[in-house]
Scaffold this motif. Structure first.
Motif, mmCIF file in Angstrom:
data_model
loop_
_atom_site.group_PDB
_atom_site.id
_atom_site.type_symbol
_atom_site.label_atom_id
_atom_site.label_comp_id
_atom_site.label_asym_id
_atom_site.label_seq_id
_atom_site.Cartn_x
_atom_site.Cartn_y
_atom_site.Cartn_z
ATOM 1 N N LEU A 153 0.827 -1.231 -0.031
ATOM 2 C CA LEU A 153 -0.153 0.056 -0.072
ATOM 3 C C LEU A 153 1.057 1.217 0.041
ATOM 4 O O LEU A 153 0.593 2.242 -0.534
ATOM 5 N N TYR A 154 1.914 1.288 0.748
ATOM 6 C CA TYR A 154 2.837 2.376 0.931
ATOM 7 C C TYR A 154 3.437 2.515 -0.547
ATOM 8 O O TYR A 154 3.568 3.777 -1.064
ATOM 9 N N LEU A 155 3.972 1.439 -1.208
ATOM 10 C CA LEU A 155 4.801 1.553 -2.494
ATOM 11 C C LEU A 155 3.798 2.353 -3.629
ATOM 12 O O LEU A 155 4.245 2.780 -4.505
ATOM 13 N N ASN A 156 2.438 1.969 -3.376
ATOM 14 C CA ASN A 156 1.567 2.316 -4.370
ATOM 15 C C ASN A 156 1.103 3.655 -4.270
ATOM 16 O O ASN A 156 0.143 4.169 -4.893
ATOM 17 N N ARG A 157 1.018 4.249 -3.190
ATOM 18 C CA ARG A 157 0.297 5.365 -2.762
ATOM 19 C C ARG A 157 1.457 6.602 -2.444
ATOM 20 O O ARG A 157 0.655 7.733 -2.525
ATOM 21 N N ILE A 158 2.507 6.427 -2.109
ATOM 22 C CA ILE A 158 3.371 7.283 -1.895
ATOM 23 C C ILE A 158 3.560 8.399 -3.057
ATOM 24 O O ILE A 158 3.401 7.897 -4.199
ATOM 25 N N TYR A 159 3.779 9.757 -2.805
ATOM 26 C CA TYR A 159 3.819 10.499 -3.976
ATOM 27 C C TYR A 159 5.681 10.723 -3.987
ATOM 28 O O TYR A 159 6.293 10.861 -3.117
ATOM 29 N N PHE A 160 5.842 10.708 -5.655
ATOM 30 C CA PHE A 160 7.331 10.771 -5.871
ATOM 31 C C PHE A 160 7.489 12.048 -6.520
ATOM 32 O O PHE A 160 8.644 12.079 -7.325
ATOM 33 N N GLY A 161 6.804 13.026 -6.652
ATOM 34 C CA GLY A 161 6.971 14.155 -7.266
ATOM 35 C C GLY A 161 6.927 14.253 -8.648
ATOM 36 O O GLY A 161 6.352 13.241 -9.338
ATOM 37 N N ASP A 162 6.635 15.231 -9.357
ATOM 38 C CA ASP A 162 6.433 15.388 -10.833
ATOM 39 C C ASP A 162 5.000 14.822 -11.030
ATOM 40 O O ASP A 162 4.661 14.118 -12.222
ATOM 41 N N ARG A 163 4.150 14.755 -10.274
ATOM 42 C CA ARG A 163 2.737 14.264 -10.277
ATOM 43 C C ARG A 163 2.574 12.919 -10.187
ATOM 44 O O ARG A 163 1.594 12.325 -10.501
ATOM 45 N N ALA A 164 3.725 12.022 -10.067
ATOM 46 C CA ALA A 164 3.499 10.624 -9.758
ATOM 47 C C ALA A 164 3.129 10.232 -8.594
ATOM 48 O O ALA A 164 4.078 10.270 -7.634
ATOM 49 N N TYR A 165 2.314 9.394 -8.608
ATOM 50 C CA TYR A 165 1.829 8.813 -7.187
ATOM 51 C C TYR A 165 1.767 7.093 -7.237
ATOM 52 O O TYR A 165 1.288 6.756 -8.459
ATOM 53 N N GLY A 166 2.652 6.675 -6.555
ATOM 54 C CA GLY A 166 3.039 5.131 -6.791
ATOM 55 C C GLY A 166 3.990 4.899 -7.372
ATOM 56 O O GLY A 166 4.493 5.569 -8.203
ATOM 57 N N LEU A 167 4.570 3.603 -7.013
ATOM 58 C CA LEU A 167 5.924 3.128 -7.694
ATOM 59 C C LEU A 167 5.849 3.067 -9.311
ATOM 60 O O LEU A 167 6.933 3.195 -9.815
ATOM 61 N N SER A 168 4.909 2.436 -9.715
ATOM 62 C CA SER A 168 4.539 2.138 -11.008
ATOM 63 C C SER A 168 4.627 3.558 -11.868
ATOM 64 O O SER A 168 5.243 3.610 -12.963
ATOM 65 N N ALA A 169 4.126 4.430 -11.337
ATOM 66 C CA ALA A 169 3.902 5.809 -12.028
ATOM 67 C C ALA A 169 5.248 6.607 -11.909
ATOM 68 O O ALA A 169 5.859 7.271 -12.872
ATOM 69 N N ALA A 170 5.938 6.296 -10.912
ATOM 70 C CA ALA A 170 7.193 6.947 -10.690
ATOM 71 C C ALA A 170 8.363 6.348 -11.696
ATOM 72 O O ALA A 170 9.036 7.021 -12.299
ATOM 73 N N ALA A 171 8.276 4.960 -11.843
ATOM 74 C CA ALA A 171 9.140 4.510 -12.578
ATOM 75 C C ALA A 171 9.000 4.914 -14.105
ATOM 76 O O ALA A 171 9.806 5.126 -15.002
ATOM 77 N N GLU A 172 7.701 4.890 -14.485
ATOM 78 C CA GLU A 172 7.285 5.433 -15.914
ATOM 79 C C GLU A 172 7.833 6.757 -16.115
ATOM 80 O O GLU A 172 8.441 7.219 -17.042
ATOM 81 N N THR A 173 7.639 7.639 -15.073
ATOM 82 C CA THR A 173 7.870 9.083 -15.341
ATOM 83 C C THR A 173 9.337 9.588 -15.394
ATOM 84 O O THR A 173 9.546 9.929 -16.212
ATOM 85 N N TYR A 174 9.928 8.796 -14.471
ATOM 86 C CA TYR A 174 11.591 9.244 -14.362
ATOM 87 C C TYR A 174 12.418 8.284 -15.147
ATOM 88 O O TYR A 174 13.389 8.790 -15.900
ATOM 89 N N PHE A 175 12.097 7.104 -15.532
ATOM 90 C CA PHE A 175 12.935 6.295 -16.255
ATOM 91 C C PHE A 175 12.395 5.484 -17.410
ATOM 92 O O PHE A 175 12.933 4.731 -18.093
ATOM 93 N N GLY A 176 11.157 5.595 -17.715
ATOM 94 C CA GLY A 176 10.571 5.374 -18.893
ATOM 95 C C GLY A 176 10.403 3.750 -18.727
ATOM 96 O O GLY A 176 10.103 3.243 -19.984
ATOM 97 N N LYS A 177 10.138 3.108 -17.621
ATOM 98 C CA LYS A 177 10.114 1.809 -17.536
ATOM 99 C C LYS A 177 9.300 1.384 -16.516
ATOM 100 O O LYS A 177 8.596 2.094 -15.699
ATOM 101 N N SER A 178 8.942 0.211 -16.567
ATOM 102 C CA SER A 178 7.827 -0.701 -15.361
ATOM 103 C C SER A 178 8.763 -0.725 -14.063
ATOM 104 O O SER A 178 9.719 -0.819 -14.031
ATOM 105 N N ALA A 179 7.929 -0.877 -12.903
ATOM 106 C CA ALA A 179 8.569 -0.850 -11.703
ATOM 107 C C ALA A 179 9.342 -2.271 -11.553
ATOM 108 O O ALA A 179 10.539 -2.451 -10.866
ATOM 109 N N ALA A 180 8.887 -3.261 -12.284
ATOM 110 C CA ALA A 180 9.620 -4.473 -12.552
ATOM 111 C C ALA A 180 10.954 -4.461 -12.922
ATOM 112 O O ALA A 180 11.809 -5.503 -12.799
ATOM 113 N N ASP A 181 11.079 -3.410 -13.689
ATOM 114 C CA ASP A 181 12.525 -3.354 -14.456
ATOM 115 C C ASP A 181 13.422 -2.690 -13.992
ATOM 116 O O ASP A 181 14.786 -2.106 -14.593
ATOM 117 N N LEU A 182 13.201 -2.048 -12.956
ATOM 118 C CA LEU A 182 14.177 -0.872 -12.004
ATOM 119 C C LEU A 182 15.523 -1.643 -11.706
ATOM 120 O O LEU A 182 15.485 -2.642 -11.143
#
Length: 649
Positions: A153-182
Motif C-alpha cells: 500500500l505504501y509503495l503504491n500510494r506514496i508521492y514521488f514528485g512530478d505528479r507521480a503517485y505510486g511506484l509504477s507511475a514514478a518508474a514510468e515518469t523518471y525512467f520510462g520503464k515498469s517498476a519490475a525492470d528497475l
C-alpha cells in the motif's frame, strides 16, 4: 474521585483527538482512499491522448518486484518495519538523539505505517493532534493488514514528485520503464524521493537526488541486505539516466480537455477519484481549426482591431469535433466557445426567417425593403441604402434589417422567441424587444451552432456533446452518451426551404467569401458597432461556427461576418471535406424546394403580383399590417427599445 478524573480525562482526550478522527475503510477501499483525482483522456479509438492531474500507475505487488526495490525503501524509510508495531519507539529515540546532536531535523521517527496513515487520511500540518491521530490510524492499519500488504500500500500510494503517485507511475515518469525492470541505482533514486519529492526531484535537482540515492545504497550495504560490493559499485558508478516523461504541453487540445474535465465532474460527481474520459474532439480537426484561426488572425486580425476568435465544429449527431476557444490557450485559457456570451447580430436572422416560414411566409413572398419606424426606433440597413421590392429569400441573402424587423413583427416576437427556445437558445427572454430581429440578445458560439444544427438535421434538435463515455480506472462505465435520434422541433419541408435560402447567402449574398467549391448553407452576422463578427454554416457532413472580436467588447475596424469569419470558416470546411463525397442531405424531400440564386423581376407597380406572391400579412405598400388585438403594437417600443438601429451583415 479517581473515576471522575479518569472520565473527565477521557472526554478531554476524545474532544481533542477523536471527534474528527477519519474512519478507516475496508482493505480494498484503501487503494483509492484520499487519492488526488487524475484524468485520462482517450480518443474515439480508445487510445490515450492525454493525462491530467496526478499520474497513478497500475498497482504493483511485492512479488512482481526485484528484491532490491522494496529493500531500498525499507533501508531509508523504516529499517525495522517487520520488527515493530505501528510505532517504532526505538526509532523515535534514535531520531531524537541524532536531531539533537546536529541541531536540525535529520531523521524522522515515523514508521511506514504512520506515513501511510498520514498520506491517506490526514492534512500535512505539524501539530500534536495530527500526530496522535496518525498513531491511532496506524494502529488500525496494522490490525487490518499484514506487513506485506502495508508495504505494498505504501509503495503504491506514496508521492514521488512530478505528479507521480505510486511506484509504477514514478518508474514510468523518471525512467520510462515498469517498476519490475528497475535497476538497483534507479530503485535507490526513487526510494530517496518520498522524504522531499520536490527538493530532490530528479528532473529539477538531479545532483541532489543522486546524493540522497547514494545514502540509500550505503545503508543497503551497511545492513548487508545486499552484497556491499554491489551497492558500493552502484554508488561509485554514474547516476541513472533520467528519461522524464513529464506531461507534454496540451497545446490546442487544452480547450477540449478543460471543458471535458468540468463536464465529467458534473456528470459523475467527485466521489470517483480517477476518471477515463472519451472525448469526441478529433485531434486532427482540432489542429486544423487552430491553424486556420491563428493564420487568419495573424494576417488580418490585429490590423483590423480583432484580438480573439473562436471556432466550434460539430458532426451531424452533435458530437463536437473541434473546439478552439481562442487564439492561444496558454495566453488566455478562457473558452469563448462555451463561456463567451456575445450578440449574434444578423447570424440570428435564420431564426426569424424560420419562424416566419412556420407561420405561413414563403421564400418567394414579397416584402418592401424601405424605411420603417416603430415608435422612436428606426432600424436601418447596413450602409444606409434600401433595395425596395425584394423577395424574402433575397432579403436573407442580403441580410436586410428592415425586412427582418417586418418578418419578426408579422410573425410575433413571442413566437420568434418560442422558436429560438425550441432551437436551444433558451436564454432569449419569453417576451423580447423588437431588437430580437437584429440579434441583440447574447448567445455563446456553441449555443448558436446547436441552433443551426436543427436546420442541418431537417428540423430535429441534437444537443452538442463533448464526452462520449466515462469510466473509472478499473473500466467500470460511469456515463455513456446515448445514441438517439434528433427530437423533431421544426417542420422538415420548411427546414429544406431554409437550407436553400441559406445556400443562396453563400452563392449570391453576404457570405460569398465562405464558398469553397460545394453547396453549403450559412449566414453572416455582425453586431452593433462591429463588436462581433460571425459566420455559421453547414453541409450534410459538418457544421462550423466562427466568432471574431475582442473580449472587452472594443469595436473592430468595420470587420463583418462576411470577411475574416467567413474566410476562417472556408479554410476549415475546405480542408475538413477533403476526401468526402459531395452528397445531398439524406432527409431532403424527394421534390426539394427550388434554389434561387437570381432574384426574379419585382411585381409591377399597377398591383399585379407577378411571379412573387405577397403574404397576406403584408400590405401592398410594404407597411406592416397587424390584426386587431395583436400582442405587440408600435407604442410598446417607444420607451424600452434599445438604441440598435443599424446591424451590419
Amino acid at each position: 474521585m479517581l473515576f471522575n478524573l479518569g472520565l473527565g480525562g477521557w472526554f478531554a482526550f476524545d474532544r481533542a483527538f477523536l471527534r474528527d478522527l477519519p474512519k478507516v475503510p475496508g482493505p480494498e477501499a484503501l487503494w483509492s482512499a484520499g487519492r488526488p483525482p487524475g484524468l485520462t483522456f482517450v480518443g474515439s479509438d480508445g487510445q490515450v491522448i492525454a493525462r491530467r492531474g496526478p499520474r497513478h500507475g497500475a498497482p504493483v505487488r511485492l512479488t512482481q518486484l526485484p528484491a532490491h526495490v522494496p529493500l531500498a525503501f525499507l533501508a531509508i524509510e523504516d529499517r525495522r518495519f517487520y520488527e515493530h508495531g505501528a510505532v517504532d519507539l526505538r526509532g523515535v529515540l534514535r531520531a531524537g538523539v541524532v536531531n539533537l546532536r546536529t541541531g536540525r531535523t535529520v531523521q524522522g521517527g515515523s514508521t511506514i505505517s504512520q506515513q501511510v496513515a498520514r498520506n491517506l487520511f490526514l492534512e500535512p500540518d505539524q501539530t500534536l493532534r495530527r500526530k496522535v491521530q496518525e498513531i491511532l490510524l496506524a494502529v488500525q492499519l496494522e490490525r487490518m493488514l499484514t506487513k506485506d500488504e502495508l508495504l505494498e500500500l505504501y509503495l503504491n500510494r506514496i508521492y514521488f514528485g512530478d505528479r507521480a503517485y505510486g511506484l509504477s507511475a514514478a518508474a514510468e515518469t523518471y525512467f520510462g520503464k515498469s517498476a519490475a525492470d528497475l535497476t538497483l541505482s534507479e530503485a535507490a533514486v526513487l526510494a530517496a524521493l518520498p522524504r522531499a519529492p520536490t527538493r530532490l526531484s530528479p528532473t529539477n535537482a538531479p545532483d541532489a537526488a543522486w546524493a540522497r540515492a547514494k545514502i540509500v545504497l550505503r545503508r543497503l550495504g551497511e545492513m548487508e541486505w545486499l552484497d556491499p560490493k554491489i551497492t558500493r559499485a552502484a554508488a561509485d558508478g554514474p547516476a541513472p539516466a533520467i528519461v522524464s516523461l513529464g506531461a507534454p504541453g496540451e497545446g490546442d487540445m487544452a480547450w477540449a480537455y478543460d471543458a471535458a474535465a468540468i463536464q465529467a465532474r458534473e456528470l459523475v460527481g467527485h466521489a470517483t477519484p480517477d476518471l477515463v474520459i472519451q472525448i469526441t474532439v478529433d485531434p486532427n480537426a482540432q489542429a486544423l481549426a487552430a491553424s486556420v484561426v491563428r493564420r487568419a488572425m495573424a494576417s488580418q486580425g490585429r490590423a483590423r482591431g480583432a484580438r480573439q476568435a473562436a471556432l466550434v465544429a460539430l458532426a451531424p449527431d452533435g458530437a463536437i469535433r473541434a473546439m478552439i476557444g481562442g487564439v492561444n490557450h496558454e495566453a488566455s485559457p478562457f473558452n469563448r466557445v462555451t463561456q463567451a456570451r456575445r450578440q449574434p447580430g444578423s447570424a440570428f436572422k435564420p431564426i426569424v426567417w424560420a419562424a416566419a416560414l412556420e407561420h405561413g411566409v414563403r421564400p418567394m413572398d414579397w416584402r418592401s425593403d424601405a424605411p420603417i419606424r416603430i415608435g422612436t426606433w428606426s432600424p436601418r440597413n447596413y450602409g444606409g441604402g434600401y433595395a425596395g421590392a425584394v423577395s424574402v429569400q433575397r432579403a436573407l441573402q442580403l441580410s436586410l434589417n428592415t425586412v427582418s424587423v417586418r418578418l419578426a413583427r408579422e410573425t410575433g416576437l413571442t413566437k420568434v422567441a418560442d422558436l429560438a427556445h425550441r432551437f436551444g437558445l433558451t436564454s432569449i427572454p419569453d417576451h423580447p424587444g423588437g431588437s430580437l430581429a437584429l440579434g441583440a440578445y447574447e448567445v455563446t458560439p456553441l449555443e448558436l451552432a446547436a441552433a443551426y444544427q436543427v436546420l442541418q438535421s431537417g428540423g430535429g434538435q441534437t444537443r452538442p456533446y463533448l464526452i462520449a463515455r466515462i469510466t473509472d480506472a478499473r473500466g467500470q462505465v460511469l456515463y455513456f452518451h446515448p445514441a438517439s435520434a434528433a427530437v423533431p422541433v421544426y417542420p422538415t419541408f420548411q427546414a429544406a426551404q431554409m437550407v436553400q435560402m441559406m445556400r443562396g447567402v453563400i452563392l449570391a449574398g453576404t457570405g460569398k467569401e465562405a464558398a469553397f467549391g460545394r453547396l453549403a448553407a450559412g449566414k453572416t452576422g455582425t453586431s452593433q458597432n462591429h463588436r462581433d463578427a460571425w459566420f455559421v454554416g453547414f453541409t450534410p457532413d459538418w457544421l462550423c461556427a466562427v466568432w471574431v472580436g475582442n473580449d472587452d467588447g472594443r469595436p473592430m475596424a468595420k470587420v463583418t461576418g462576411g470577411q475574416i469569419p467567413a474566410q476562417i470558416w472556408r479554410g476549415f470546411m475546405s480542408a475538413a471535406h477533403k476526401g468526402l463525397p459531395d452528397t445531398e442531405f439524406a432527409w431532403f424531400p424527394a421534390l426539394p424546394p427550388p434554389l434561387y440564386v437570381e432574384e426574379p423581376a419585382p411585381p409591377p407597380a399597377d398591383g399585379d403580383l407577378g411571379p412573387v406572391r405577397r403574404n397576406a400579412m403584408a400590405s401592398r405598400d410594404g407597411r406592416i399590417w397587424l390584426p386587431p388585438g395583436a400582442e405587440l403594437s408600435e407604442a410598446s417600443y417607444q420607451d424600452d427599445e434599445p438604441n440598435i438601429s443599424e446591424i451590419p451583415y
